[in-house]
Scaffold this motif. Structure first.
Motif, PDB file in Angstrom:
ATOM      1  N   ARG A  93     -43.322 -40.854 -26.766  1.00  0.00           N
ATOM      2  CA  ARG A  93     -41.974 -40.842 -27.317  1.00  0.00           C
ATOM      3  C   ARG A  93     -41.788 -39.710 -28.339  1.00  0.00           C
ATOM      4  NH1 ARG A  93     -40.419 -45.946 -30.540  1.00  0.00           N
ATOM      5  NH2 ARG A  93     -42.024 -46.690 -29.147  1.00  0.00           N
ATOM      6  N   ARG A  94     -42.785 -39.501 -29.188  1.00  0.00           N
ATOM      7  CA  ARG A  94     -42.681 -38.445 -30.213  1.00  0.00           C
ATOM      8  C   ARG A  94     -42.623 -37.065 -29.577  1.00  0.00           C
ATOM      9  NH1 ARG A  94     -46.940 -39.327 -34.865  1.00  0.00           N
ATOM     10  NH2 ARG A  94     -45.577 -37.866 -35.941  1.00  0.00           N
ATOM     11  N   LYS A  97     -39.168 -36.459 -28.135  1.00  0.00           N
ATOM     12  CA  LYS A  97     -38.197 -36.156 -29.189  1.00  0.00           C
ATOM     13  C   LYS A  97     -38.358 -34.729 -29.680  1.00  0.00           C
ATOM     14  CE  LYS A  97     -37.543 -40.732 -31.185  1.00  0.00           C
ATOM     15  NZ  LYS A  97     -37.756 -41.539 -32.386  1.00  0.00           N
TER      16      LYS A  97
END
Length: 100
Positions: A93-94, A97
């Motif tokens: 997820r990081r 992003k």
């Protein structure tokens, strides 16, 4: 007259205090002298407590550890088949992003 009344009041108060101590399991200390009850009431720590509990079989027995590891791997495999496993390195997820 007042001395009789004060004696009755003190006797009644003493009886109530004794009854309360009996009911709630408190230690009665009317003289206020130091007692070891407070120290003895504390939980024991350190070596004494560790002696009470048996050693952990998980750490000693390699068969138990192997079985737990096998269960963990089978659960992970099941999650991967459903598409719920951990993402590949750099695909989390990081990272998503950051790359937007």
């Amino acid at each position: 007259m007042s001395s009789l009344r004060s004696m009755l009041i003190s006797a009644a108060t003493k009886g109530v205090i004794e009854a309360r101590a009996r009911i709630f399991g408190h230690v009665l200390n009317p003289t206020g002298q130091r007692s070891p009850h407070k120290i003895l009431r504390k939980k024991l720590i350190g070596e004494k407590v560790s002696q009470w509990y048996p050693h952990d079989i998980k750490k000693d027995d390699p068969l138990v550890m192997a079985r737990q590891e096998q269960e963990r791997l089978s659960k992970l495999e099941m999650l991967k088949r459903r598409g719920k496993g951990p993402p590949k390195k750099g695909q989390g997820r990081r990272a998503v992003k950051r790359n937007k």
